[in-house]
Design an enzyme around this catalytic site. Structure first.
Site, PDB file in Angstrom:
ATOM      1  N   HIS A  34     -15.636 -24.974  25.623  1.00  0.00           N
ATOM      2  CA  HIS A  34     -16.696 -25.470  25.724  1.00  0.00           C
ATOM      3  C   HIS A  34     -17.873 -24.774  25.215  1.00  0.00           C
ATOM      4  O   HIS A  34     -17.640 -23.581  24.760  1.00  0.00           O
ATOM      5  CB  HIS A  34     -16.991 -26.599  26.578  1.00  0.00           C
ATOM      6  CG  HIS A  34     -17.230 -25.779  28.257  1.00  0.00           C
ATOM      7  ND1 HIS A  34     -18.263 -24.533  28.360  1.00  0.00           N
ATOM      8  CD2 HIS A  34     -16.496 -25.324  29.153  1.00  0.00           C
ATOM      9  CE1 HIS A  34     -18.159 -24.171  29.445  1.00  0.00           C
ATOM     10  NE2 HIS A  34     -16.917 -24.474  30.169  1.00  0.00           N
ATOM     11  N   HIS A  37     -18.189 -21.215  26.829  1.00  0.00           N
ATOM     12  CA  HIS A  37     -17.505 -20.123  26.496  1.00  0.00           C
ATOM     13  C   HIS A  37     -17.915 -19.293  25.076  1.00  0.00           C
ATOM     14  O   HIS A  37     -17.851 -18.184  25.011  1.00  0.00           O
ATOM     15  CB  HIS A  37     -15.813 -20.637  26.201  1.00  0.00           C
ATOM     16  CG  HIS A  37     -15.450 -21.113  27.529  1.00  0.00           C
ATOM     17  ND1 HIS A  37     -15.220 -22.691  27.832  1.00  0.00           N
ATOM     18  CD2 HIS A  37     -14.679 -20.681  28.370  1.00  0.00           C
ATOM     19  CE1 HIS A  37     -14.396 -22.534  28.818  1.00  0.00           C
ATOM     20  NE2 HIS A  37     -14.217 -21.489  29.410  1.00  0.00           N
ATOM     21  N   SER A 188     -15.180 -27.195  31.947  1.00  0.00           N
ATOM     22  CA  SER A 188     -14.158 -27.588  31.475  1.00  0.00           C
ATOM     23  C   SER A 188     -13.832 -28.814  32.589  1.00  0.00           C
ATOM     24  O   SER A 188     -13.477 -29.927  32.106  1.00  0.00           O
ATOM     25  CB  SER A 188     -12.960 -26.863  31.654  1.00  0.00           C
ATOM     26  OG  SER A 188     -13.273 -25.723  30.531  1.00  0.00           O
TER      27      SER A 188
END
Length: 290
Positions: A34, A37, A188
């Site tokens: 996402h 990251h 996540s």
């Protein structure tokens, strides 16, 4: 962008960059990427011309076999996002490649004290698995820098200590937590929330921020502050797992010598466990009580 599964191929690619005198920044992930990251990658690209990202769901750090089996895998989408971000190498090994002899006889790395408290008490073996895979990936990539998110505060502290203890020539770059517009920390796990729970989820950060203010003001005992925070969360539909206020450096109880504390939050919405944290400066004294 190179997508590499073989450690030997990875070493060869890294060797070429090293021969060219190019510094490398590394971001280890378990995929299902996402924006948080990608922010790690962006920060790494500011300090090094070569960006390497790993995608590996590490079985050694899972306590529950079902959690490992059900962990979302979105490799194609992840690689597309990383290529768009300008990543040079994505390392995507299989478990058989990383642990060719199985987990039962795998050498492991464990950071004492920091791995045993807080989340380490709730998830025995988790941080040993994390330290082991990060150590192995560091050995393979040989980075000059590595980016880790501050959202996983205890993990970051453990990696920093491991690098010091093992005399690794790697600079760890902490990256601030990326948040939704609602204040919810990106994760996540957020994808698992129902629509109703997504509306409730921002309460975790709101309670954390208020708890941080109260901690900074040091108006009462920390245990009472935590109790009140739990009540607010549970009234808002959460099932509180753990809330801690600890010393930033030791992850142990705040003492009169503590300069900074960290508020660590963990709570369930349905079956989804959300975490968050906030660092605060505090003024303690000899009469301070927990």
């Amino acid at each position: 962008m190179l997508v590499i599964e073989s450690p030997q191929q990875l070493r060869e690619a890294i060797k070429q960059f090293k021969q060219q005198g190019k510094a490398i920044c590394f971001t280890p992930t378990m995929g299902n990427l996402h924006q948080g990251h990608l922010e790690l990658v962006k920060q790494g690209q500011k300090v090094a011309p070569i960006s390497v990202v790993s995608i590996f769901v590490n079985p050694m750090q899972f306590n529950n076999a079902d959690d490992l089996k059900n962990y979302p895998k979105t490799l194609d989408a992840d690689c597309q996002a990383l290529e768009a971000q300008g990543v040079d190498i994505v390392f995507t090994p299989s478990s058989d490649v990383i642990y060719p002899n199985g987990l039962a006889v795998q050498t492991y790395v464990e950071v004492p004290v920091l791995s045993d408290c807080l989340e380490g008490e709730l998830r025995p073996g988790h941080f040993r698995g994390m330290s082991t895979i990060v150590n192995k990936l560091f050995n393979l990539v040989q980075p000059d820098y590595a980016c880790f998110g501050e959202k996983d505060f205890q993990q970051l502290a453990i990696v920093k200590q491991m690098v010091i203890d093992m005399a690794m020539p790697i600079e760890i770059i902490p990256v601030a937590t990326v948040r939704e517009t609602s204040g919810l920390a990106m994760s996540s796990r957020n994808n698992k929330l129902s629509e109703g729970d997504k509306r409730k989820a921002p309460l975790l950060a709101k309670v954390m921020n208020q708890l941080a203010i109260d901690t900074q003001n040091n108006t009462t005992q920390h245990s009472l502050l935590i109790r009140d925070a739990c009540h607010v969360l549970e009234a808002g539909g959460f099932d509180t797992d753990a809330i801690h206020i600890v010393d930033v450096l030791t992850l142990q109880a705040v003492t009169p010598e503590t300069k900074q504390a960290v508020v660590l939050m963990a709570a369930f919405l349905g079956s989804t466990r959300l975490i968050d944290n906030k660092v605060v400066s505090i003024c303690t004294n000899k009469d301070f009580t927990l």
